[in-house]
Design an enzyme around this catalytic site. Structure first.
Site, PDB file in Angstrom:
ATOM      1  N   CYS A 113       0.717  -1.170  -0.110  1.00 53.61           N
ATOM      2  CA  CYS A 113       0.079   0.049   0.075  1.00 53.61           C
ATOM      3  C   CYS A 113       0.849   1.311   0.008  1.00 53.61           C
ATOM      4  O   CYS A 113       1.466   1.565  -1.071  1.00 53.61           O
ATOM      5  CB  CYS A 113      -0.954  -0.014   1.162  1.00 53.61           C
ATOM      6  SG  CYS A 113      -2.472   1.241   0.945  1.00 53.61           S
ATOM      7  N   HIS A 221      -3.399  -5.096   0.378  1.00 60.20           N
ATOM      8  CA  HIS A 221      -3.110  -5.516   1.706  1.00 60.20           C
ATOM      9  C   HIS A 221      -3.050  -7.163   2.023  1.00 60.20           C
ATOM     10  O   HIS A 221      -3.986  -7.789   2.529  1.00 60.20           O
ATOM     11  CB  HIS A 221      -3.691  -4.956   2.606  1.00 60.20           C
ATOM     12  CG  HIS A 221      -3.580  -3.414   3.023  1.00 60.20           C
ATOM     13  ND1 HIS A 221      -2.990  -2.910   3.994  1.00 60.20           N
ATOM     14  CD2 HIS A 221      -4.060  -2.252   2.607  1.00 60.20           C
ATOM     15  CE1 HIS A 221      -2.983  -1.788   3.974  1.00 60.20           C
ATOM     16  NE2 HIS A 221      -3.644  -1.092   3.139  1.00 60.20           N
ATOM     17  N   GLU A 223      -1.263  -8.690   3.858  1.00 60.37           N
ATOM     18  CA  GLU A 223      -1.183  -9.293   5.241  1.00 60.37           C
ATOM     19  C   GLU A 223      -2.572  -9.849   5.884  1.00 60.37           C
ATOM     20  O   GLU A 223      -2.350 -10.603   6.947  1.00 60.37           O
ATOM     21  CB  GLU A 223      -0.592  -8.165   6.289  1.00 60.37           C
ATOM     22  CG  GLU A 223      -1.607  -6.920   6.407  1.00 60.37           C
ATOM     23  CD  GLU A 223      -1.603  -5.791   5.633  1.00 60.37           C
ATOM     24  OE1 GLU A 223      -1.798  -4.611   5.796  1.00 60.37           O
ATOM     25  OE2 GLU A 223      -1.045  -6.171   4.337  1.00 60.37           O
TER      26      GLU A 223
END
Length: 258
Positions: A113, A221, A223
């Site tokens: 990001c 994202h 994660e």
């Protein structure tokens, strides 16, 4: 066996609007520990506390995280406007030279990001302040309401370059991702290769041409649900292989396009 060490770039926060902190998101820490297989350490992104040469000698790789503040437009030759949002010049002062140092040395770096945008700016690229204001573009911002699951749900496809770095890494030319960003790449920096795009043409995946090591960035994202998501897991595993090589003194090969 000693695990490699991955530095996670932090963001500054105020607890209860008073107490200043440098913090890293738990999802990033979990991804580094559980999928990358490295020891995660959060780095205060402020040149008062850390130096680039110290970071390079301490860590085996770096995760450039997302964050609410944006890269200051002066870093790419533009004047700030209200649309550019909040800034963190201290983080700019760490991450931009850190990207260039990692690329030059071949030390593994993964941008997420804001980190994706930092990689572009570090190599001379520019950013749009607000993607959703551009003709024909969708709203890529995080939904303002809802649970974390709803905010991080998969919302659009990313089309990857046939036989490119991300196609070979992820095993598909189209993948589903979340989207939680306001800004985006306007012009690609020197050696920045856009390797994936959203349906509206917004750049979503990049690598650095002729980089001697792992140097990848994604606008989404990964994660979120990194251990189970079929897109996130191979990305973090590849990053983990690179940092393991670095920690053992073996220089990982670059991920060149076909």
């Amino acid at each position: 066996m000693k695990r490699p060490i991955v530095g996670i770039i932090s963001n500054t926060h105020l607890i209860n609007d008073q107490y200043p902190t440098h913090a890293g998101g738990t999802m990033n820490i979990e991804a580094v520990s559980d999928v990358v297989g490295a020891m995660p350490l959060v780095i205060p992104a402020d040149p008062r506390f850390v130096r680039i040469n110290e970071l390079m000698e301490t860590f085996d790789g770096f995760l450039l995280t997302g964050g609410r503040p944006n890269v200051h437009p002066e870093e790419y030759g533009e004047a700030p406007t209200e649309a550019h949002g909040q800034f963190d010049r201290n983080r700019d002062a760490i991450t931009l030279p850190l990207v260039r140092a990692c690329v030059d040395r071949g030390q593994p770096v993964l941008g997420i990001c804001r980190g994706f945008q930092e990689m572009n700016v570090a190599l001379g690229g520019t950013l749009y302040p607000e993607i959703r204001d551009l003709p024909g573009r969708m709203n890529h911002r995080m939904p303002p309401e809802g649970s974390l699951e709803e905010k991080f749900e998969l919302r659009h496809e990313v089309s990857l370059t046939l036989n490119g770095v991300f196609h070979r890494l992820l095993g598909a030319t189209k993948v589903m991702t979340n989207t939680l960003h306001g800004q985006g790449i306007k012009t690609a920096g020197s050696r920045i290769v856009i390797d994936g795009e959203a349906p509206d043409g917004t750049p979503e995946a990049l690598y650095i041409r002729d980089a001697p090591g792992f140097s990848l960035g994604v606008q989404w994202h990964p994660e979120w649900n990194a251990a189970n998501d079929p897109v996130s897991r191979p990305l973090f595993k590849a990053f983990g292989d690179a940092v393991q090589c670095w920690s053992e003194g073996r220089r990982p090969s670059s991920l060149k396009s076909a």
